[in-house]
Design a protein around this motif. Sequence first.
Motif, PDB file in Angstrom:
ATOM      1  N   LYS A 261      34.002   2.159  20.893  1.00  0.00           N
ATOM      2  CA  LYS A 261      33.769   0.787  21.347  1.00  0.00           C
ATOM      3  C   LYS A 261      35.063   0.057  21.673  1.00  0.00           C
ATOM      4  N   GLY A 262      36.171   0.789  21.577  1.00  0.00           N
ATOM      5  CA  GLY A 262      37.440   0.181  21.932  1.00  0.00           C
ATOM      6  C   GLY A 262      38.592   0.546  21.023  1.00  0.00           C
ATOM      7  N   LYS A 263      38.276   1.044  19.832  1.00  0.00           N
ATOM      8  CA  LYS A 263      39.345   1.344  18.869  1.00  0.00           C
ATOM      9  C   LYS A 263      39.552   2.837  18.661  1.00  0.00           C
ATOM     10  N   GLY A 264      38.772   3.651  19.366  1.00  0.00           N
ATOM     11  CA  GLY A 264      38.901   5.093  19.253  1.00  0.00           C
ATOM     12  C   GLY A 264      37.597   5.742  18.875  1.00  0.00           C
ATOM     13  N   LEU A 265      37.578   7.065  18.897  1.00  0.00           N
ATOM     14  CA  LEU A 265      36.363   7.832  18.615  1.00  0.00           C
ATOM     15  C   LEU A 265      36.059   7.788  17.122  1.00  0.00           C
ATOM     16  N   PHE A 266      34.822   7.400  16.788  1.00  0.00           N
ATOM     17  CA  PHE A 266      34.547   7.241  15.362  1.00  0.00           C
ATOM     18  C   PHE A 266      33.133   7.621  14.933  1.00  0.00           C
ATOM     19  N   TYR A 267      32.255   8.025  15.837  1.00  0.00           N
ATOM     20  CA  TYR A 267      30.893   8.350  15.428  1.00  0.00           C
ATOM     21  C   TYR A 267      30.787   9.699  14.712  1.00  0.00           C
ATOM     22  N   SER A 268      31.532  10.710  15.171  1.00  0.00           N
ATOM     23  CA  SER A 268      31.394  12.032  14.566  1.00  0.00           C
ATOM     24  C   SER A 268      31.781  11.998  13.095  1.00  0.00           C
ATOM     25  N   ARG A 269      31.106  12.829  12.322  1.00  0.00           N
ATOM     26  CA  ARG A 269      31.319  12.867  10.873  1.00  0.00           C
ATOM     27  C   ARG A 269      32.113  14.132  10.484  1.00  0.00           C
ATOM     28  N   PRO A 270      32.878  14.085   9.397  1.00  0.00           N
ATOM     29  CA  PRO A 270      33.115  12.943   8.521  1.00  0.00           C
ATOM     30  C   PRO A 270      34.351  12.131   8.894  1.00  0.00           C
ATOM     31  N   THR A 271      35.170  12.643   9.824  1.00  0.00           N
ATOM     32  CA  THR A 271      36.455  12.009  10.132  1.00  0.00           C
ATOM     33  C   THR A 271      36.332  11.086  11.325  1.00  0.00           C
ATOM     34  N   ARG A 272      36.948   9.936  11.250  1.00  0.00           N
ATOM     35  CA  ARG A 272      37.015   9.007  12.377  1.00  0.00           C
ATOM     36  C   ARG A 272      38.373   9.137  13.047  1.00  0.00           C
ATOM     37  N   ALA A 273      38.367   9.168  14.376  1.00  0.00           N
ATOM     38  CA  ALA A 273      39.613   9.413  15.123  1.00  0.00           C
ATOM     39  C   ALA A 273      40.078   8.130  15.802  1.00  0.00           C
ATOM     40  N   TYR A 274      40.360   7.119  15.013  1.00  0.00           N
ATOM     41  CA  TYR A 274      40.827   5.861  15.580  1.00  0.00           C
ATOM     42  C   TYR A 274      42.142   6.070  16.325  1.00  0.00           C
ATOM     43  N   GLY A 275      42.212   5.459  17.501  1.00  0.00           N
ATOM     44  CA  GLY A 275      43.401   5.587  18.333  1.00  0.00           C
ATOM     45  C   GLY A 275      43.320   6.696  19.350  1.00  0.00           C
ATOM     46  N   MET A 276      42.362   7.609  19.208  1.00  0.00           N
ATOM     47  CA  MET A 276      42.172   8.691  20.177  1.00  0.00           C
ATOM     48  C   MET A 276      40.898   8.422  20.970  1.00  0.00           C
ATOM     49  N   HIS A 277      41.025   8.434  22.294  1.00  0.00           N
ATOM     50  CA  HIS A 277      39.887   8.183  23.164  1.00  0.00           C
ATOM     51  C   HIS A 277      39.479   9.483  23.874  1.00  0.00           C
ATOM     52  N   ILE A 278      38.363   9.446  24.559  1.00  0.00           N
ATOM     53  CA  ILE A 278      37.816  10.673  25.143  1.00  0.00           C
ATOM     54  C   ILE A 278      38.701  11.228  26.257  1.00  0.00           C
ATOM     55  N   ASP A 279      39.547  10.408  26.844  1.00  0.00           N
ATOM     56  CA  ASP A 279      40.445  10.897  27.892  1.00  0.00           C
ATOM     57  C   ASP A 279      41.792  11.359  27.345  1.00  0.00           C
ATOM     58  N   ASP A 280      41.927  11.399  26.030  1.00  0.00           N
ATOM     59  CA  ASP A 280      43.160  11.859  25.386  1.00  0.00           C
ATOM     60  C   ASP A 280      43.355  13.351  25.670  1.00  0.00           C
ATOM     61  N   ALA A 281      44.596  13.779  25.818  1.00  0.00           N
ATOM     62  CA  ALA A 281      44.893  15.188  26.102  1.00  0.00           C
ATOM     63  C   ALA A 281      44.369  16.104  24.998  1.00  0.00           C
ATOM     64  N   ARG A 282      44.295  15.599  23.772  1.00  0.00           N
ATOM     65  CA  ARG A 282      43.794  16.410  22.663  1.00  0.00           C
ATOM     66  C   ARG A 282      42.306  16.722  22.808  1.00  0.00           C
ATOM     67  N   MET A 283      41.600  15.927  23.585  1.00  0.00           N
ATOM     68  CA  MET A 283      40.165  16.133  23.780  1.00  0.00           C
ATOM     69  C   MET A 283      39.877  17.113  24.908  1.00  0.00           C
ATOM     70  N   ALA A 284      40.847  17.352  25.763  1.00  0.00           N
ATOM     71  CA  ALA A 284      40.621  18.176  26.950  1.00  0.00           C
ATOM     72  C   ALA A 284      40.094  19.577  26.625  1.00  0.00           C
ATOM     73  N   PRO A 285      40.678  20.310  25.653  1.00  0.00           N
ATOM     74  CA  PRO A 285      40.135  21.643  25.360  1.00  0.00           C
ATOM     75  C   PRO A 285      38.689  21.606  24.890  1.00  0.00           C
ATOM     76  N   LEU A 286      38.306  20.578  24.164  1.00  0.00           N
ATOM     77  CA  LEU A 286      36.928  20.446  23.698  1.00  0.00           C
ATOM     78  C   LEU A 286      35.971  20.201  24.866  1.00  0.00           C
ATOM     79  N   LEU A 287      36.345  19.311  25.756  1.00  0.00           N
ATOM     80  CA  LEU A 287      35.489  19.014  26.901  1.00  0.00           C
ATOM     81  C   LEU A 287      35.389  20.214  27.842  1.00  0.00           C
ATOM     82  N   LYS A 288      36.484  20.943  27.979  1.00  0.00           N
ATOM     83  CA  LYS A 288      36.451  22.157  28.788  1.00  0.00           C
ATOM     84  C   LYS A 288      35.515  23.200  28.174  1.00  0.00           C
ATOM     85  N   LYS A 289      35.570  23.338  26.868  1.00  0.00           N
ATOM     86  CA  LYS A 289      34.697  24.304  26.194  1.00  0.00           C
ATOM     87  C   LYS A 289      33.227  23.901  26.336  1.00  0.00           C
TER      88      LYS A 289
END
Length: 364
Positions: A154-182
């Motif tokens: 909603k603006g502060k980062g990815l936080f719905y997935s359990r159990p860890t919240r990834a505040y500060g990381m958004h879906i366009d972050d480079a760290r998310m790219a391998p996951l989206l590719k998979k």
Amino acid sequence: MLYYSSLLLLLVFTFSPFAYAQSPDTTNNPNSLLLKDYRPESIYKGAQTEVNKAKFPVIDMHTHPYVKSEVELDAWVKTMDELNIDKSVILTYQSGEAFDSLYRFFQKYPDRFILFCGFDYTDYDKPGFSEKAVKELERCYKSGARGVGELGDKGKGLFYSRPTRAYGMHIDDARMAPLLKKCAELNMPVSVHVADPIWMYQPMNAKNDGLMNAYRWRIKDQENAVSHTGMLNILENAVKAHPSTTFIACHFANTSYDLSLLGDLFDKYPNLYADISARFAETAAIPRTAARFYTKYANRLVYGSDMGTDKKMYKTTFRILESEDEHFYDHSISSYHWAMHGFGLSEEVLKQVYQANAQMLLKK
């Protein structure tokens, strides 16, 4: 004029912490009525269509693990049978054993429920995160997951997935790219919630059209929160960077106030879809605009509820989509002050939104 002036003058008091401590019932006195207690009933004598089940079979693309026992699960399936809901997609948020446990639970009805897993954000701020998260995604797929979601930001980062919240990381972050590719490689659609309705980002004052709902879920003034426009840009960045990945933007990508924003994204990116869940009240305020949007983008929208398993809730959503009823309320699904109106969608549009588009996405 006194009645409405009184309502507006009580705005600050309504949302004051002291307002909820008041014990006397003021709902019958317009001079002391609180906005949170405003529950109008329509007096218009138009059509009152009873839609007891969907006109065509439905795949509900946005539900959650609402039920906790087999008795509750059986009751949900009975409700689905009565209302012509063929399947429900469970957006679990979960990975690991938590996902596996949910999968086993819903396997009592393997033909009725499809489960999406979450991403494991553990150590998202450390080296090697992406590789470990991809391995867990692959494991969840082998365990039965057929999509990912609901991802939430909603603006502060990815936080719905359990159990860890990834505040500060958004879906366009480079760290998310391998996951989206998979996800593309595994044919797993990604259900993603970006932003919230625009009213949550606007000043909380007498000019805020959606204040009754916005105040509870407000994002305005939260520190380090990306703006509504910024969140749509983040969604576009991810969709554009991963053309082989199928994205489902939850809740019309929260663009109910200006559906052309979503329409522009649809026009540019064939890998983007949207579910209509939990935004029935927002769109039923603009029935002609909404109906035109549904018709134009009938092949990009999927039905979703996201409001529990209550029969009345489902029936109200079907009434909005199928009927041409005007100026009615269902306060169980709407805390806004405005009335709702039916779209009167054609059979061709209903078939696509209710089932055909979802079938295509789930079989990709």
